[in-house]
Design a protein around this motif. Structure first.
Motif, PDB file in Angstrom:
ATOM      1  N   GLY A  85     -14.194  18.690  61.898  1.00 27.87           N
ATOM      2  CA  GLY A  85     -12.980  18.639  61.107  1.00 27.87           C
ATOM      3  C   GLY A  85     -12.754  17.307  60.405  1.00 27.87           C
ATOM      4  O   GLY A  85     -12.525  17.272  59.185  1.00 27.87           O
ATOM      5  N   PRO A  86     -12.820  16.170  61.114  1.00 28.09           N
ATOM      6  CA  PRO A  86     -12.625  14.892  60.433  1.00 28.09           C
ATOM      7  C   PRO A  86     -13.645  14.622  59.336  1.00 28.09           C
ATOM      8  O   PRO A  86     -13.309  14.062  58.287  1.00 28.09           O
ATOM      9  CB  PRO A  86     -12.741  13.872  61.572  1.00 28.09           C
ATOM     10  N   GLY A 132     -12.594  16.776  56.418  1.00 30.24           N
ATOM     11  CA  GLY A 132     -11.367  16.241  55.850  1.00 30.24           C
ATOM     12  C   GLY A 132     -11.576  14.920  55.137  1.00 30.24           C
ATOM     13  O   GLY A 132     -10.898  14.620  54.150  1.00 30.24           O
ATOM     14  N   ARG A 138     -10.502  23.091  58.908  1.00 29.13           N
ATOM     15  CA  ARG A 138      -9.541  22.617  57.906  1.00 29.13           C
ATOM     16  C   ARG A 138      -8.246  22.142  58.557  1.00 29.13           C
ATOM     17  O   ARG A 138      -7.626  21.170  58.099  1.00 29.13           O
ATOM     18  CB  ARG A 138      -9.251  23.725  56.900  1.00 29.13           C
ATOM     19  N   GLY A 159      -9.108  18.710  60.137  1.00 31.75           N
ATOM     20  CA  GLY A 159      -9.542  17.707  59.180  1.00 31.75           C
ATOM     21  C   GLY A 159      -8.602  17.453  58.024  1.00 31.75           C
ATOM     22  O   GLY A 159      -8.648  16.370  57.422  1.00 31.75           O
ATOM     23  N   GLU A 160      -7.730  18.417  57.706  1.00 32.04           N
ATOM     24  CA  GLU A 160      -6.939  18.282  56.489  1.00 32.04           C
ATOM     25  C   GLU A 160      -5.437  18.459  56.686  1.00 32.04           C
ATOM     26  O   GLU A 160      -4.649  17.840  55.956  1.00 32.04           O
ATOM     27  CB  GLU A 160      -7.414  19.316  55.448  1.00 32.04           C
ATOM     28  N   MET A 183      -7.331  12.469  55.677  1.00 36.06           N
ATOM     29  CA  MET A 183      -8.486  11.752  56.212  1.00 36.06           C
ATOM     30  C   MET A 183      -9.329  11.194  55.079  1.00 36.06           C
ATOM     31  O   MET A 183      -9.295  11.685  53.954  1.00 36.06           O
ATOM     32  CB  MET A 183      -9.349  12.688  57.061  1.00 36.06           C
ATOM     33  N   ALA A 214     -12.100   9.173  59.591  1.00 33.92           N
ATOM     34  CA  ALA A 214     -12.886  10.158  60.324  1.00 33.92           C
ATOM     35  C   ALA A 214     -13.930   9.485  61.210  1.00 33.92           C
ATOM     36  O   ALA A 214     -14.196   9.931  62.336  1.00 33.92           O
ATOM     37  CB  ALA A 214     -13.563  11.115  59.344  1.00 33.92           C
ATOM     38  N   VAL A 222      -7.174  11.985  65.742  1.00 28.64           N
ATOM     39  CA  VAL A 222      -6.627  12.294  64.418  1.00 28.64           C
ATOM     40  C   VAL A 222      -5.159  11.886  64.348  1.00 28.64           C
ATOM     41  O   VAL A 222      -4.702  11.267  63.375  1.00 28.64           O
ATOM     42  CB  VAL A 222      -6.785  13.799  64.106  1.00 28.64           C
TER      43      VAL A 222
END
Length: 500
Positions: free
Chosen positions: A81-82, A85, A368, A371-372, A377, A382, A413
């Protein structure tokens, strides 16, 4: 006229092609799932010897396959994810790297935590027969899979380890009462709800604060990056070398502490020597802008995400297949003693393939979210999240503290998000809203009401962590163990009634 008719016909053809493509995609997902489930049944049927419990093994293989799919859809998002993102990886590239590394980690160094599931959670001296033990494991696995599936549907990254623990405890209590549970272990799991995200968040925030101070806030960012980037990359290589020796390769090689520390020191030296010329080459002619310097972290971030996925596959595959392996051992030997449990390759294969399939089909949604949707990010943030995850696991293992990789990553995060929010809002005056007032009371005598309103609006725009995700994810974490336990208890009771 003819041209207009031709254009209309072409548009119809294009619409038909799009409809056909969408239909094929909608049919591909259930088709792949059916093929995977049939393959799991075939593996179980060919690998298990005949006996009164052989049908249980086949049913358990289907449940384990379902659990592996759920892990791939939910857990892997914490590693990738990071990176997605932070725009270091596209979604297809992230899925490909994660799938390869997860499968490699599961098959090459698949950790055998079956003994932990059987020995550490349930008391061996509280007698339950073979059928009861099989039903406990099946109910636990199915409950964990259902809960993780539900959490994925709700966009909540949860700990699959906690789900399995809750399932085993709930089914065990339903089978033999509260006396069967080793309660200090459950207390450690509850403690990890707090320890994991706090440690992950603090370490990620500390790493980001250091990079801000050492590189991004300098007048000559490029020169600062040349000085400190080799150190950060060497630290990353060192930490992941020790991480893999202590976690990812634990099943292959139980490395002593001296070997881990020595390997970490050697990896740091090699990382510094090899990364320094790479940074020098990449920074030639680089503009003194944050965006350009941030690009130096892209490759280290990709490597760290891949290594995290490898270690995750090596360890967490057992969440899917650990109870299945215990069921196989019981079916073959008629014993539920943890010392007799092994991890057959076909069982490991179901877990590895299931994680990859679940990731490919259902993983993007949670990727998503992590990460978003929690906070914005970039490659630097990340990178801090990924490195903090490995550092936190190392520190916690050395101190004997229970931690969850899911909670660590998501906590990281949150950590970088709240640090950004703190730094961005630093110096912004507080503004109090007066009831039934047409303007805001200024917090400073030098502010006019209009300036106070403007400051208040700016302050609202600078909430850089979405609070609804904090509350939703936190609630999902807290209820995972009790929810899985209650569901497993109900499933065990139902299975016991059906089995007679």
């Amino acid at each position: 006229m003819a041209k207009s008719a031709l254009d209309k016909d072409l548009k119809k053809v294009v619409r038909i092609e799009h409809a056909t493509h969408d239909l094929s995609r909608s049919l591909a997902t259930p088709g792949l799932l059916i093929i995977f489930m049939i393959g799991s049944i075939a593996l179980a049927s060919m690998s298990i010897a005949g006996g009164p419990l052989s049908y249980f093994v086949i049913a358990a293989a289907v449940i384990a396959a379902y659990m592996a799919l759920s892990i791939g859809a939910n857990d892997v998002a914490n590693n990738m994810g990071p990176a997605v993102g932070g725009r270091a990886l596209s979604m297809p590239a992230a899925l490909a790297i994660a799938g390869l590394c997860e499968a490699a980690g599961a098959i090459i160094a698949g950790g055998d935590v079956v003994k932990t599931i059987s020995r550490d959670l349930l008391r061996p001296d509280v007698g339950i027969d073979g059928v009861q033990f099989v039903l406990v494991m099946m109910a636990a696995l199915l409950a964990a899979a259902i809960w993780v599936h539900l959490a994925t549907f709700l966009n909540a990254p949860v700990s699959t380890t906690h789900a399995v623990v809750g399932g085993v405890v709930g089914a065990g209590i339903a089978a033999a009462g509260f006396k069967i549970v080793v309660w200090p272990v459950i207390g450690a799991v509850v403690a990890s709800w707090v320890i994991s995200p706090i440690m992950g968040g603090l370490i990620a925030a500390a790493l980001l604060a250091f990079i801000n101070w050492a590189i991004l806030e300098r007048d000559d960012r490029v020169a600062a990056a040349r000085r400190w980037m080799p150190v950060m990359m060497a630290l990353m290589i060192s930490v992941f070398a020790m991480y893999l020796m202590t976690k990812g390769l634990k099943h292959v090689w139980d490395a002593p502490l001296a070997a881990v520390l020595g390997g970490g020191a050697l990896a740091f030296a090699i990382g510094y020597v090899t990364s320094r010329p790479w940074v020098q080459r990449r920074s030639v002619g680089m503009e003194n802008r944050r965006k350009n310097v941030t690009g130096l972290f892209t490759l280290p971030l990709i490597w760290s995400a891949g290594l995290l996925s490898f270690a995750h596959g090596a360890n967490d595959v057992a969440n899917a297949v650990g109870p299945l392996a215990a069921i196989v051992a019981t079916a073959e030997a008629g014993a539920s003693d943890a010392s007799s449990v092994e991890l057959p390759f076909w069982v490991l294969l179901i877990g590895a393939v299931g994680i990859v399939v679940g990731l490919a089909l259902f993983g993007p949604k949670l990727i998503r979210t992590v990460g978003e949707k929690i906070t914005k990010m970039d490659a630097i943030r990340a990178f801090c999240v990924a490195l903090s995850a490995a550092i936190t696991v190392l520190v916690a293992s050395a101190l004997g503290l229970p931690v969850s990789s899911t909670h660590i990553a998501v906590g990281g995060v949150f950590g970088v998000g709240y640090l950004r929010e703190f730094l961005t809002n630093k110096g912004v005056p507080n503004v109090a809203v007066q009831p039934n007032a047409r303007f805001l009371e200024p917090s400073s005598l030098n502010d006019t009401p209009e300036q106070a309103l403007e400051n208040y609006q700016k302050r609202e725009r600078r909430k850089l962590v979405r609070r609804q995700h904090v509350l939703g994810i936190g609630a999902a974490w807290v209820v995972t163990v009790p929810a899985a336990a209650l569901l497993a208890a109900a499933l065990y009771t139902l299975m016991r009634t059906v089995a007679g």
